[in-house]
Design a protein around this motif. Structure first.
Motif: not given
Ligand code: ATP
Length: 355
Positions: A12-14, A37-45
């Motif tokens: 989680s982020f905040s 879609p954008s924001g679904c968490g792919k990059t975080t994973l």
């Molecule tokens: P995109 O295709 O737009 O890159 P994504 O699927 O890769 O999106 P993430 O970048 O993993 O999505 O983000 C998932 C959620 O976590 C989003 O709501 C994003 O705003 C939040 N998030 C990601 N990194 C951070 C961070 N360092 N600080 C706060 N929130 C974050």
């Protein structure tokens, strides 16, 4: 062995759950795509696998090593970023050699490995140039060469083609797939482009709101989506979603009974969500047994076929026909939903029923 095992990972982020209790096994040598879609968490994973972020809960192993809290340098991974992240002040050769030098690899070996990777990626003629003297596609190849040269157990790619124009993207997609099939390195590839996901991956994990909704082969997620979100996120046009009434091995759509490929688990007379792809609807110009009457609302010529938007009772349905199909706006047609390709995607919920 470079199997990646992700067990109940959360981050989680905040207060925002970017990755929510995800479990996934990526097999040795597999090309896994994370799509959503954008924001679904792919990059975080991906960043959790890489070690750029640490999870709040859960466990990640690469091979038989638990790497949950290991720094990125200890994970035997290489990452290719969307921005390529090349050093502008270093020539291509030195960019590709950078990681090897950081690992104190002997000079002769650095030279031979850089040349080998450069040849593989077709950038051997540019080794003396600076990144600014290269096209987007060439820079992208340098970024991949820089990852390959490390001979990592795992390659992680975050939207590596998204900065390229459409034509180059198409070409690089095929090139990358070919290359990664040859080297058989476990690869995790993030994209929001469903065509890229379907065409490149051995399997695709479709994500939404930090969770994996379905993980299967490209044909499986396209043909047998697990739910309405996957059905409408994948495919162009998205799968038609209509309402139906289930009855054992048939479903009634707009009062017309359609046979299902297999008996459904829904109770008789249950209201269900039905999915059918545009290419699985046969359009007849004359009344046809078991076909839904419809009116042609829009005709879109798309080169290889015509895409029709049709009004069938309360439903709007898209169907594709050959370019020589005789049709004009306002025509009456009859829609035969091909047996075997009708999917029941779930029960109609109270909120959907009231809309
Ligand atoms: P995109 O295709 O737009 O890159 P994504 O699927 O890769 O999106 P993430 O970048 O993993 O999505 O983000 C998932 C959620 O976590 C989003 O709501 C994003 O705003 C939040 N998030 C990601 N990194 C951070 C961070 N360092 N600080 C706060 N929130 C974050």
């Amino acid at each position: 062995m470079a199997e990646i095992t992700i067990e109940s990972i959360s981050k989680s982020f905040s207060g925002v759950k970017a990755v929510d209790n995800v479990s996934l096994t990526i097999h040795d040598g597999e090309f896994m795509v994370l799509l959503g879609p954008s924001g679904c968490g792919k990059t975080t994973l991906l960043r959790l696998i890489a070690g750029f972020d640490l999870p709040d809960a859960g466990r990640i192993s690469i091979g038989d090593r638990d790497v949950t809290v290991s720094p990125p340098g200890r994970r035997d991974i290489a990452m290719v970023f969307q921005s390529y992240a090349l050093f502008p002040h270093l020539r291509v050769f030195d960019n590709v050699a950078f990681g090897l030098r950081m690992h104190h690899v002997a000079r002769e070996e650095v030279t031979s490995r850089v040349r080998e990777a450069a040849e593989l990626m077709g950038i051997d003629a540019f080794l003396n140039r600076y990144p600014t003297q290269l096209s987007g596609g060439q820079r992208q190849r340098v970024a991949v060469a820089r990852a390959l040269v490390m001979r990592p157990s795992v390659i992680l790619m975050d939207e590596p083609l998204s900065n390229l124009d459409a034509l180059l993207r198409l070409q690089m997609r095929a090139e990358l797939k070919h290359l990664l099939q040859d080297i058989k390195t476990t690869t995790v590839y993030v994209t929001h482009d469903q065509v890229e996901a379907l065409s490149m991956g051995d399997r695709t994990a479709v994500m939404r709101d930090g969770a994996i909704l379905q993980c299967a082969s490209p044909m499986e997620v396209y043909d047998r989506p697990g739910d309405v979100f996957v059905a409408t996120f994948i495919g162009n046009p998205p799968m038609n979603i209509v309402r139906g009434v289930a009855r054992d091995s048939t479903v009634a759509v707009e009062g017309v009974e359609v046979r299902l490929p297999e008996a459904s688990n829904f109770p008789a007379a249950a209201e269900v969500t039905v999915g059918i792809r545009a290419e699985n609807i046969e359009v007849h110009s004359e009344p046809h047994h078991g076909a839904l009457p419809a009116t042609v609302a829009v005709i879109e010529p798309l080169g290889s076929h015509l895409l029709l938007t049709l009004a069938a009772g309360a439903e709007t349905i898209k169907a594709s026909v050959r370019t020589d199909f005789p049709v004009k706006r306002g025509d009456s047609v009859w829609l035969e939903l091909r047996e075997g390709s009708v999917r029941l995607l779930g029960a109609v919920t109270e909120s959907a029923r009231s809309t």
